[in-house]
Design an enzyme around this catalytic site. Structure first.
Site, PDB file in Angstrom:
ATOM      1  N   ARG A 177      70.996 -67.156  -2.143  1.00  0.00           N
ATOM      2  CA  ARG A 177      71.739 -66.360  -1.322  1.00  0.00           C
ATOM      3  C   ARG A 177      72.788 -65.413  -2.008  1.00  0.00           C
ATOM      4  O   ARG A 177      73.172 -64.452  -1.359  1.00  0.00           O
ATOM      5  CB  ARG A 177      72.666 -67.436  -0.542  1.00  0.00           C
ATOM      6  N   ILE A 232      57.239 -76.457  -5.030  1.00  0.00           N
ATOM      7  CA  ILE A 232      57.798 -77.528  -5.730  1.00  0.00           C
ATOM      8  C   ILE A 232      59.003 -78.136  -5.428  1.00  0.00           C
ATOM      9  O   ILE A 232      59.795 -78.831  -5.732  1.00  0.00           O
ATOM     10  CB  ILE A 232      57.763 -77.332  -7.478  1.00  0.00           C
ATOM     11  N   ARG A 234      61.060 -78.094  -1.428  1.00  0.00           N
ATOM     12  CA  ARG A 234      60.889 -79.141  -0.253  1.00  0.00           C
ATOM     13  C   ARG A 234      60.213 -78.743   0.739  1.00  0.00           C
ATOM     14  O   ARG A 234      60.013 -77.355   1.134  1.00  0.00           O
ATOM     15  CB  ARG A 234      62.403 -79.352   0.425  1.00  0.00           C
ATOM     16  N   GLU A 263      55.981 -85.763   4.466  1.00  0.00           N
ATOM     17  CA  GLU A 263      55.354 -86.817   3.499  1.00  0.00           C
ATOM     18  C   GLU A 263      55.509 -88.204   3.956  1.00  0.00           C
ATOM     19  O   GLU A 263      56.463 -88.607   4.553  1.00  0.00           O
ATOM     20  CB  GLU A 263      56.111 -86.577   2.300  1.00  0.00           C
ATOM     21  N   HIS A 281      53.705 -85.202  -4.448  1.00  0.00           N
ATOM     22  CA  HIS A 281      55.031 -84.923  -4.785  1.00  0.00           C
ATOM     23  C   HIS A 281      55.381 -85.777  -6.297  1.00  0.00           C
ATOM     24  O   HIS A 281      56.160 -87.036  -6.221  1.00  0.00           O
ATOM     25  CB  HIS A 281      55.995 -85.814  -3.757  1.00  0.00           C
TER      26      HIS A 281
HETATM   27  P1  NAP Z   1      70.098 -76.329  -7.604  1.00  0.00           P
HETATM   28  O1  NAP Z   1      70.435 -76.056  -9.185  1.00  0.00           O
HETATM   29  O2  NAP Z   1      71.180 -76.603  -6.368  1.00  0.00           O
HETATM   30  O3  NAP Z   1      69.577 -74.944  -7.123  1.00  0.00           O
HETATM   31  C1  NAP Z   1      69.096 -74.610  -5.715  1.00  0.00           C
HETATM   32  C2  NAP Z   1      68.793 -73.228  -5.878  1.00  0.00           C
HETATM   33  O4  NAP Z   1      68.338 -72.799  -4.392  1.00  0.00           O
HETATM   34  C3  NAP Z   1      70.173 -72.385  -5.978  1.00  0.00           C
HETATM   35  O5  NAP Z   1      69.559 -71.357  -6.820  1.00  0.00           O
HETATM   36  C4  NAP Z   1      70.621 -71.902  -4.788  1.00  0.00           C
HETATM   37  O6  NAP Z   1      71.207 -70.459  -4.702  1.00  0.00           O
HETATM   38  C5  NAP Z   1      69.350 -71.534  -3.918  1.00  0.00           C
HETATM   39  N1  NAP Z   1      69.401 -71.960  -2.455  1.00  0.00           N
HETATM   40  C6  NAP Z   1      70.279 -72.685  -1.755  1.00  0.00           C
HETATM   41  N2  NAP Z   1      69.976 -72.736  -0.413  1.00  0.00           N
HETATM   42  C7  NAP Z   1      69.440 -71.608  -0.379  1.00  0.00           C
HETATM   43  C8  NAP Z   1      69.160 -70.723   0.895  1.00  0.00           C
HETATM   44  N3  NAP Z   1      69.464 -70.981   2.018  1.00  0.00           N
HETATM   45  N4  NAP Z   1      68.261 -69.525   0.695  1.00  0.00           N
HETATM   46  C9  NAP Z   1      67.866 -69.150  -0.515  1.00  0.00           C
HETATM   47  N5  NAP Z   1      68.181 -69.772  -1.714  1.00  0.00           N
HETATM   48  C10 NAP Z   1      68.837 -70.891  -1.716  1.00  0.00           C
HETATM   49  O7  NAP Z   1      69.017 -77.272  -7.428  1.00  0.00           O
HETATM   50  P2  NAP Z   1      67.810 -77.933  -8.482  1.00  0.00           P
HETATM   51  O8  NAP Z   1      68.173 -78.857  -9.370  1.00  0.00           O
HETATM   52  O9  NAP Z   1      67.288 -76.695  -9.393  1.00  0.00           O
HETATM   53  O10 NAP Z   1      66.823 -78.298  -7.365  1.00  0.00           O
HETATM   54  C11 NAP Z   1      66.274 -77.579  -6.556  1.00  0.00           C
HETATM   55  C12 NAP Z   1      65.479 -78.470  -5.420  1.00  0.00           C
HETATM   56  O11 NAP Z   1      64.232 -79.016  -5.859  1.00  0.00           O
HETATM   57  C13 NAP Z   1      66.034 -79.677  -4.969  1.00  0.00           C
HETATM   58  O12 NAP Z   1      67.146 -79.613  -3.996  1.00  0.00           O
HETATM   59  C14 NAP Z   1      64.894 -80.574  -4.372  1.00  0.00           C
HETATM   60  O13 NAP Z   1      64.730 -80.246  -3.246  1.00  0.00           O
HETATM   61  C15 NAP Z   1      63.604 -79.937  -5.063  1.00  0.00           C
HETATM   62  N6  NAP Z   1      63.031 -81.079  -6.251  1.00  0.00           N
HETATM   63  C16 NAP Z   1      61.872 -81.264  -6.052  1.00  0.00           C
HETATM   64  C17 NAP Z   1      61.098 -82.133  -6.880  1.00  0.00           C
HETATM   65  C18 NAP Z   1      59.591 -82.632  -6.847  1.00  0.00           C
HETATM   66  O14 NAP Z   1      59.333 -83.622  -7.294  1.00  0.00           O
HETATM   67  N7  NAP Z   1      58.887 -81.675  -6.256  1.00  0.00           N
HETATM   68  C19 NAP Z   1      62.085 -82.663  -7.975  1.00  0.00           C
HETATM   69  C20 NAP Z   1      63.428 -82.297  -7.938  1.00  0.00           C
HETATM   70  C21 NAP Z   1      63.992 -81.506  -7.063  1.00  0.00           C
HETATM   71  P3  NAP Z   1      72.277 -70.080  -3.817  1.00  0.00           P
HETATM   72  O15 NAP Z   1      73.339 -71.276  -3.583  1.00  0.00           O
HETATM   73  O16 NAP Z   1      72.992 -68.828  -4.222  1.00  0.00           O
HETATM   74  O17 NAP Z   1      71.529 -69.695  -2.451  1.00  0.00           O
END
Ligand code: NAP
Length: 321
Positions: A177, A232, A234, A263, A281
């Site tokens: 964003r 990777i 959601r 899931e 996952h």
């Molecule tokens: P993070 O540091 O909060 O990063 C999330 C990113 O997404 C931020 O850069 C944010 O930027 C962006 N974002 C949020 N809402 C958005 C929107 N509406 N449109 C566009 N961009 C958006 O979180 P993280 O630690 O990297 O983790 C990210 C996600 O990975 C988690 O929430 C989880 O769902 C997923 N995950 C998956 C696994 C797996 O096993 N596959 C494991 C861990 C995490 P802005 O705020 O500027 O938009």
């Protein structure tokens, strides 16, 4: 703290159950004989919830537990918690950021290479005896050479993926964003424009209402017939039927997915496709990283009830208030 009663609505990993059970009076809702009687008799005594994304925690759930002060979530994503409602009730939510970042980024690079170079398919070819009987596995049309990779969600994990991709000598662009300060990658304010500008699109965006189905038919159309999509983040961020349709009609080339909308259910049409890569996952799925996540969940709970405050509250429920 042993007199404090906390609840796990679903059984969690042994480390979490053992350590919470040592510190608190821990109830496991899945193992109580009569859940309705438990809610009636012990609901008001519950002060903390240990959750893992399997049960929706919202107004309807919490009406049986009116004295909950903290929801300690296993995982960095906490989209199964209605955080807006919870924040309005002054309940603190914690998650497990950072400790899983590098593991998930490793998995993402593995999934990316598996998908781009068709590694699971070529392994199946060998195991089926095709190398001997039919000859070498066909050359892949897709490659990382000369590719531009787009990242949706350049946060903690997104940046760790980008750092790894730097070593692969590919161009990187991203969509959030808001632009991220101090990174050398091209920012696209529009998701569709990012998709149009890249060969491979990786989503590591969180779940929840804001991102629901934001990766839709228009994004796949923009990615194009040679495009590869990796998820990777959601599953709920993707319009899954639109993705299946884009694959069936070859509007995109392939996908590599670690996450799905419902899931552990994966659409049968995806499972039937030979040219996609599907993982159950497993992003953070090592004993090393899951133990660190479990310990952080426990530390948040004990930090709260010992008066030190939560270690990693989420941004919607900041601490100190
Ligand atoms: P993070 O540091 O909060 O990063 C999330 C990113 O997404 C931020 O850069 C944010 O930027 C962006 N974002 C949020 N809402 C958005 C929107 N509406 N449109 C566009 N961009 C958006 O979180 P993280 O630690 O990297 O983790 C990210 C996600 O990975 C988690 O929430 C989880 O769902 C997923 N995950 C998956 C696994 C797996 O096993 N596959 C494991 C861990 C995490 P802005 O705020 O500027 O938009």
């Amino acid at each position: 703290m042993k007199s404090i009663e906390i609840l796990a609505p679903a059984t969690m990993m042994p480390l979490v159950m053992e350590r919470l059970g040592e510190a608190f009076t821990l109830h496991d809702l899945r193992t109580v004989a009569d859940a309705d009687a438990f809610r009636r008799e012990r609901g008001k005594a519950i002060r903390g919830l240990a959750v893992g994304g399997h049960v929706r925690i919202d107004e309807a759930f919490l009406k049986d537990y009116p004295n909950v002060e903290i929801i300690s979530n296993f995982g960095v994503g906490y989209d199964s918690v209605d955080v807006k409602f919870v924040a309005s009730k002054n309940i603190v939510v914690t998650n497990t950021p950072d400790v899983l970042t590098e593991e998930v980024a490793d998995t993402c690079l593995g999934l990316l290479l598996m998908t781009v170079r068709e590694l699971p398919q070529s392994e199946r070819w060998l195991r089926a005896g095709n190398w001997v009987n039919k000859g070498p596995y066909p050359l892949t049309h897709t490659t990382l050479r000369g590719a531009t990779v787009g990242i949706i969600g350049l946060g903690r994990i997104g940046k760790a993926i980008a750092r790894r991709l730097d070593a692969f000598d590919v161009k990187i662009a991203y969509h959030n964003r808001r632009p991220v300060e101090g990174v050398p990658y091209a920012y696209h304010a529009s998701l569709k424009e990012l998709a149009a500008a890249v060969d491979i699109l990786i989503s590591v965006a969180p779940g929840g209402p804001e991102t629901h189905h934001m990766i839709d038919a228009g994004v796949f159309e923009a990615l194009g017939p040679k495009g590869i999509f990796i998820n990777i983040g959601r599953g709920s961020a993707v319009d899954e039927p639109a993705m299946v349709e884009a694959l069936k009609t070859r509007k995109i080339h392939s996908v590599g997915l670690d996450v799905f909308e419902f899931e552990p259910k994966v659409p049968a049409e995806l499972i039937a496709m030979e040219h996609v890569v599907l993982l159950p996952h497993v992003g953070s799925g090592t004993h090393h990283t899951r133990n660190l996540m479990g310990q952080l969940l426990v530390d948040n709970m004990t930090g709260w009830f010992s008066g030190k405050g939560p270690k990693t509250p989420v941004s919607e429920t900041p601490w100190p208030r």
